[in-house]
Design an enzyme around this catalytic site. Structure first.
Site, PDB file in Angstrom:
ATOM      1  N   HIS A   1       0.908  -1.210  -0.047  1.00 41.31           N
ATOM      2  CA  HIS A   1      -0.006   0.166   0.026  1.00 41.31           C
ATOM      3  C   HIS A   1       1.161   1.374  -0.298  1.00 41.31           C
ATOM      4  O   HIS A   1       0.285   2.583  -0.129  1.00 41.31           O
ATOM      5  CB  HIS A   1      -1.404   0.165   1.530  1.00 41.31           C
TER       6      HIS A   1
ATOM      7  N   ASP B   1       3.705   9.260  -0.469  1.00 41.96           N
ATOM      8  CA  ASP B   1       2.638   8.940   0.144  1.00 41.96           C
ATOM      9  C   ASP B   1       2.756   7.491  -1.286  1.00 41.96           C
ATOM     10  O   ASP B   1       2.222   7.773  -2.363  1.00 41.96           O
ATOM     11  CB  ASP B   1       1.378   9.523   0.440  1.00 41.96           C
TER      12      ASP B   1
HETATM   13  P1  ADP Z   1      -2.576   6.273   5.152  1.00 40.17           P
HETATM   14  O1  ADP Z   1      -3.075   5.667   4.855  1.00 40.17           O
HETATM   15  O2  ADP Z   1      -1.446   6.670   5.186  1.00 40.17           O
HETATM   16  O3  ADP Z   1      -3.524   6.832   6.589  1.00 40.17           O
HETATM   17  P2  ADP Z   1      -5.382   7.842   3.199  1.00 40.17           P
HETATM   18  O4  ADP Z   1      -5.285   8.948   3.461  1.00 40.17           O
HETATM   19  O5  ADP Z   1      -4.420   6.425   2.447  1.00 40.17           O
HETATM   20  O6  ADP Z   1      -3.511   7.257   4.477  1.00 40.17           O
HETATM   21  O7  ADP Z   1      -6.256   6.912   4.331  1.00 40.17           O
HETATM   22  C1  ADP Z   1      -6.587   7.335   5.354  1.00 40.17           C
HETATM   23  C2  ADP Z   1      -7.870   6.619   5.848  1.00 40.17           C
HETATM   24  O8  ADP Z   1      -8.083   7.552   7.344  1.00 40.17           O
HETATM   25  C3  ADP Z   1      -8.909   8.140   4.688  1.00 40.17           C
HETATM   26  O9  ADP Z   1     -10.097   6.884   4.715  1.00 40.17           O
HETATM   27  C4  ADP Z   1      -9.391   8.746   5.888  1.00 40.17           C
HETATM   28  O10 ADP Z   1     -10.587   9.064   5.822  1.00 40.17           O
HETATM   29  C5  ADP Z   1      -9.330   7.619   6.998  1.00 40.17           C
HETATM   30  N1  ADP Z   1      -8.884   8.758   8.063  1.00 40.17           N
HETATM   31  C6  ADP Z   1      -7.910   9.812   8.090  1.00 40.17           C
HETATM   32  N2  ADP Z   1      -8.315  10.443   9.016  1.00 40.17           N
HETATM   33  C7  ADP Z   1      -8.823  10.156   9.959  1.00 40.17           C
HETATM   34  C8  ADP Z   1      -9.891  10.840  11.255  1.00 40.17           C
HETATM   35  N3  ADP Z   1      -9.060  11.897  12.078  1.00 40.17           N
HETATM   36  N4  ADP Z   1     -10.131   9.899  11.348  1.00 40.17           N
HETATM   37  C9  ADP Z   1     -11.733   8.992  10.994  1.00 40.17           C
HETATM   38  N5  ADP Z   1     -10.995   8.988   9.636  1.00 40.17           N
HETATM   39  C10 ADP Z   1      -9.096   9.349   9.571  1.00 40.17           C
HETATM   40  C1  G6P Z   2      -1.313   3.020   6.507  1.00 42.60           C
HETATM   41  C2  G6P Z   2      -0.553   1.617   5.741  1.00 42.60           C
HETATM   42  C3  G6P Z   2      -1.122   0.717   6.495  1.00 42.60           C
HETATM   43  C4  G6P Z   2      -1.565   1.024   8.155  1.00 42.60           C
HETATM   44  C5  G6P Z   2      -2.383   2.227   8.268  1.00 42.60           C
HETATM   45  C6  G6P Z   2      -2.505   2.996   9.430  1.00 42.60           C
HETATM   46  O1  G6P Z   2      -2.232   2.944   4.884  1.00 42.60           O
HETATM   47  O2  G6P Z   2      -0.150   1.350   4.435  1.00 42.60           O
HETATM   48  O3  G6P Z   2      -1.067  -0.678   6.331  1.00 42.60           O
HETATM   49  O4  G6P Z   2      -2.499  -0.360   8.892  1.00 42.60           O
HETATM   50  O5  G6P Z   2      -1.138   3.235   7.901  1.00 42.60           O
HETATM   51  O6  G6P Z   2      -1.495   2.590  10.038  1.00 42.60           O
HETATM   52  P1  G6P Z   2      -1.454   1.683  11.566  1.00 42.60           P
HETATM   53  O7  G6P Z   2      -0.057   1.803  11.449  1.00 42.60           O
HETATM   54  O8  G6P Z   2      -1.919   2.675  12.602  1.00 42.60           O
HETATM   55  O9  G6P Z   2      -1.988   0.057  11.034  1.00 42.60           O
END
Ligand code: ADP
Ligand code: G6P
Length: 447
Positions: free
Chosen positions: A156, A350
């Protein structure tokens, strides 16, 4: 149709309601297909002994099977090798990567615990789909335990140029472990090229192809529309008092470019003072991986920066920056996205960035907002009608914000329509379907 077995360290069932999901679980939840699915992962709980628990099974669609992991090994596996070594390296930040041999050993040991608990649950004709950097050697560990099922892997996060990854001690062993998979998916063409080159450089071979991950666009669009009427959205709307909302939503992670973004916003207010008192920037950044040193340092930096920006630029009746380190319910977030006129999505690096797509899906079609998007997010390959910026340059962010805030309706509509089409077409479900079709029949080309 054969049963699908999804494996990831993080599973949604283990999450507290108040915690942010992260892109992996959000995408997979939206992608669950109409076929029988078992989702295997860590329960979110730790044990005090040396061994993992027996799997605990929660039947449903999907059925979840989760294990508790031994505390000490888990720390070295998760906070250590996965998030203090691999995460920074895969996000092109070798300067932040730490390496400890005992953590590498724990990483393999925990992967083996996953394999030991999962192998007995597998049926001969299952298709197994393993996710993300925590579990790179899991396929090989399963095969060592006799598993002969078709194995797919999806990364991912980004993959860096081969010489950078090669700074990791034992990089070759990890790359060779990918050879266990029948198909390895990544987010972008660039990631595929880099990973393929790295694997070949150690004499390995594995089919690698890009499968850009998406969101459940229709569901999020509906959530955002309905969220207009919920209390949180109404309260936010009232609190803005007619000001334009600029929104950022990210885990509190150094890959997200938050200090640069905050500085970019401050530059907007300094260089284009006409926006003062007419905009409000809300950054929602729930604490993530709070035991890892670089994450703690980032939090301190942002606390200070927020105080400084508000101290310097606030007026007695206006706070320019609102900063929230709690996570919010998904419906509330969707409502906030719909109210926002500008999204700031400026990671330094990202894999994809789903927030970039969620903002688009949430916008009102008759008066859509504009997204300021990092060139270094995987999403930039698809969302070419966003205002693309170099996320390291606060002045460039400030310029793009000014352009977004003054963009005429016709241009906003044209850009949004193009991007909404892409977001709809490349949905989470389409992503999973195309990966799994290719895994079932590796000879065929990606759509
Ligand atoms: P990452 O996987 O690195 O966290 P992404 O943008 O691909 O970044 O995915 C983040 C996901 O988590 C999104 O679906 C987003 O809506 C959710 N998310 C991020 N911040 C929050 C928050 N404060 N509360 C709930 N969901 C969140
Ligand atoms: C990114 C990574 C995921 C991970 C998520 C949240 O989306 O690609 O593998 O699950 O961040 O991070 P955490 O450490 O809370 O699992």
């Amino acid at each position: 149709m054969a049963r699908l077995v999804i494996v990831s360290n993080r599973v949604p069932a283990a999450r507290e309601r108040s915690q942010p999901a992260g892109g992996l679980t959000v995408a997979l939840k939206d992608a669950i297909l109409r076929r029988e699915t078992l989702w295997f992962g860590w329960s979110g709980h730790l044990t005090s002994g040396q061994t993992a628990s027996e799997p605990s099974i929660r039947p449903g669609h999907p059925t979840f099977a989760t294990i508790d992991l031994p505390q000490e090994a888990f720390r070295s596996f998760y906070e250590g090798f996965s998030n203090s070594t691999l995460w920074p390296l895969l996000h092109w930040r070798p300067g932040l990567a730490e390496f400890r041999r005992d953590e590498l050993d724990a990483y393999y040991a925990v992967n083996d615990m996953f394999a030991a608990a999962l192998a007995p649950l597998l049926r001969a004709d299952d298709v197994v789909w393993i996710h993300d950097y925590h579990l790179i050697p899991l396929g090989a560990a399963l095969q060592a335990r006799g598993a002969a099922q078709r194995l797919g892997f999806f990364l991912h996060v980004p993959f860096p140029p081969a010489p950078l990854f090669d700074t990791l001690p034992q990089a070759g062993q990890l790359l060779k472990a990918l050879g266990a998979y029948d198909l390895v998916g990544v987010q972008t063409r660039a990631d595929a090229t880099y990973l393929q080159t790295a694997v070949r450089s150690v004499g390995g071979s594995v089919p690698v192809a890009p499968f850009p991950v998406g969101i459940g666009a229709n569901a999020f669009e509906k959530l955002a529309r309905q969220a207009q009427a919920i209390k949180d959205t109404e309260r936010l709307h009232a609190s803005l008092a007619g000001r334009t909302l600029i929104l950022g939503v990210d885990r509190l992670d150094y890959s997200k470019g938050l200090p640069e973004r905050f500085r970019g916003y401050a530059q907007l207010l300094r260089r284009f003072p006409a926006h003062r008192n007419h905009v409000t920037f809300i950054q929602v950044a729930p604490v993530s991986r709070g035991n890892v040193a670089h994450y703690r340092a980032l939090r301190r930096e942002l606390d200070e920066l927020t105080g400084r920006i508000n101290g310097d630029l606030a007026e007695f009746n206006w706070t320019p920056l609102r900063y929230i380190t709690r996570s919010l319910p998904r419906a509330t977030l969707a409502g906030f996205h719909r109210l926002a006129r500008v999204a700031l999505v400026t990671p330094l690096r990202d894999g994809m960035n789903l927030v970039a797509k969620e903002f688009i899906a949430a916008q009102p079609p008759d008066d859509p907002g504009i997204e300021v998007l990092s060139r270094f997010a995987g999403a930039a390959e698809e969302l070419t009608d966003a205002l693309l910026v170099n996320p390291s340059d606060p002045d460039e962010i400030a310029g793009a914000l000014d352009a977004a805030l003054s963009m005429p309706l016709e241009e906003r509509k044209r850009r949004w329509e193009n991007m909404m089409q892409v977001v709809r077409r490349h949905s989470a479900r389409a992503w999973a379907e195309s990966f799994l079709e290719r895994l079932a029949d590796p000879g065929r080309q990606a759509a």
